[in-house]
Write a protein that holds these residues in place. Structure first.
Motif, short mmCIF file in Angstrom:
data_model
loop_
_atom_site.label_atom_id
_atom_site.label_comp_id
_atom_site.label_asym_id
_atom_site.label_seq_id
_atom_site.Cartn_x
_atom_site.Cartn_y
_atom_site.Cartn_z
N PHE A 130 1.24 -0.52 0.00
CA PHE A 130 0.33 -0.38 0.05
C PHE A 130 1.26 1.62 0.18
O PHE A 130 0.56 1.63 -0.26
N ALA A 131 1.42 1.42 0.67
CA ALA A 131 2.16 2.60 0.86
C ALA A 131 3.45 2.61 0.24
O ALA A 131 3.36 3.88 -0.36
N LEU A 132 4.01 1.68 -0.35
CA LEU A 132 4.65 1.50 -1.94
C LEU A 132 4.02 2.26 -3.13
O LEU A 132 4.96 3.12 -3.96
N GLY A 133 2.81 1.56 -3.27
CA GLY A 133 2.17 2.29 -4.37
C GLY A 133 1.58 3.31 -5.11
O GLY A 133 1.49 4.41 -5.12
N GLU A 134 1.42 3.51 -3.31
CA GLU A 134 0.72 5.09 -3.20
C GLU A 134 1.85 6.66 -3.30
O GLU A 134 1.79 7.31 -3.90
N ALA B 247 -6.22 1.10 -3.70
CA ALA B 247 -5.40 0.82 -2.51
C ALA B 247 -6.53 -0.52 -2.23
O ALA B 247 -7.30 -0.44 -1.09
N LEU B 248 -6.85 -1.65 -3.13
CA LEU B 248 -8.02 -2.82 -2.80
C LEU B 248 -7.50 -3.49 -1.88
O LEU B 248 -6.71 -4.66 -2.50
N ASP B 249 -8.14 -3.31 -0.93
CA ASP B 249 -7.64 -4.61 0.46
C ASP B 249 -9.12 -6.37 -0.25
O ASP B 249 -10.19 -6.11 -0.12
#
Length: 384
Positions: A133-137, A149-151
């Motif tokens: 999530f952090a890396l993608g954002e 950020a889909l869980d």
């Protein structure tokens, strides 16, 4: 439910992860155009890459999702992860791999005028979701994009993913993709990473499990297109992997030789170096004082009904496997002999040699297609 008329570029790692992820994403963004993007230079070997791409394309077609893919670029990935070969799973190497794929996906999104980005890596229970999530954002922000950020794991999401993969008969790989993960997994199982085995002869390589698996899944695409019912089932089979054979005369001159299939010292791994002498010539076959048998190239041609003119030609283009097995049966008088049988240009009675030989048998799981209905329910569509 969120409404968006924009497109979302979805980096896809494999069909098992993407099938559920895309289904959930479409539910949340019913008006968005989903565009799949397959960029995974970490996958090794190339046949495994082809297999995963083939199944991703099938999955996207089933879901009505457009798909783009990049050319295979293993060299760039190997350079990027250099120095992290022994890093543990979910360690620094994996972080580099995730970032590499997300950067490339963000670049592709910018090229295509797409403002939203996400990745099916978020679906895998083996990946650190919070870090992703952090890396993608962070990477999306660098390119002026929004990261979705889909869980899909929570609320029994992983079980739903597995059920959907089983229902739609997706290809279920058994390692994340890279050579290092494959090697570690095989070592834990007490096996060699046979997927990385590549013999001199490409025709012989086509007989090994990874090629057979790729052929089976490619064939099933054809069957589905023709609406022919089928069943995929798995079976166990032993495969023979010859690593090397070095033959020298007593003056230490290296001699060209070809090793007949199934030549082995025992049922596991064979690593042997020994001196032997031709003690008997019978029907143009040389029997020695060890469990080693010599054939001249002329005798081999006679037994196989072939016309090889050199050992090199035989090495690069051997006869089909079943012919070699028939030759071995004719010589040893048994179905599953494992004596070391060497083909050389010529030899003489009482001549001595030194041989170094390494090979192994390994049990592998392979997939077969069983045709159902009118075609023939008794036979496999591939003779594996």
């Amino acid at each position: 439910m969120r409404n968006s008329n924009e497109s979302i570029l979805v980096h896809i790692c494999c069909s098992v992860d993407s099938h559920h992820f895309l289904t959930e994403l479409r539910t949340l963004y019913p008006s968005a155009r989903l565009i799949g993007y397959f960029y995974n230079p970490n996958i090794h070997p190339y046949e495994e890459y082809q297999l995963r791409l083939l199944d991703v394309a099938r999955s996207c077609a089933m879901l009505g999702v457009a798909l783009m893919d990049e050319s295979y670029d293993i060299a760039t990935w190997l350079c990027a992860t250099e120095g992290h070969e022994n890093a543990p799973e979910k360690g620094e190497r994996c972080g580099i791999c995730f970032a590499m794929r997300l950067h490339k996906s963000a670049q592709k999104a910018k090229e295509q005028g797409i403002t939203q980005l996400t990745t099916t890596l978020l679906t895998s229970p083996l990946k650190p979701q919070a870090e992703l999530f952090a890396l993608g954002e962070a990477i999306a922000a660098d390119y002026g994009l929004s990261f979705v950020a889909l869980d899909c794991r929570s609320n029994s999401g992983t079980q739903k993913q597995q059920n959907l993969a089983k229902k739609d008969r997706l290809y279920r790989q058994n390692y994340c993709g890279c050579f290092y993960a494959l090697q570690n997994q095989r070592e834990r199982a007490g096996k060699n990473p046979s997927e990385m085995f590549c013999p001199v002869s490409q025709s012989r390589y086509a007989e090994y499990p990874i090629h057979q698996r790729l052929a089976a899944y490619a064939r099933r695409i054809e069957l589905e297109r023709e609406k022919i019912p089928y069943h995929i089932y798995k079976k166990q089979q032993y495969f023979y992997y010859p690593f090397f054979t070095r033959l020298k005369d007593m003056e230490q001159n290296l001699l060209p030789c070809y090793t007949l299939t199934h030549s082995l010292a025992n049922s596991k791994q064979s690593l042997r170096k020994q001196k032997f002498q031709v003690c008997l010539l019978h029907n143009n076959i040389g029997y020695t004082d060890k469990q080693i048998i010599l054939l001249t190239l002329a005798t081999f041609n006679q037994l196989c009904n072939t016309y090889y003119t050199s050992i090199a030609q035989l090495l690069f283009a051997p006869p089909p496997l079943h012919i070699e097995i028939a030759v071995r049966r004719a010589i040893e008088g048994m179905e599953y002999g494992i004596s070391l049988i060497l083909v050389v240009q010529d030899f003489a009675l009482k001549q001595s040699f030194v041989v170094s030989h390494c090979a192994l048998f390994q049990e592998e799981t392979i997939e077969s297609l069983l045709l159902l209905g009118e075609q023939d329910s008794r036979k496999d569509s591939h003779n594996f």
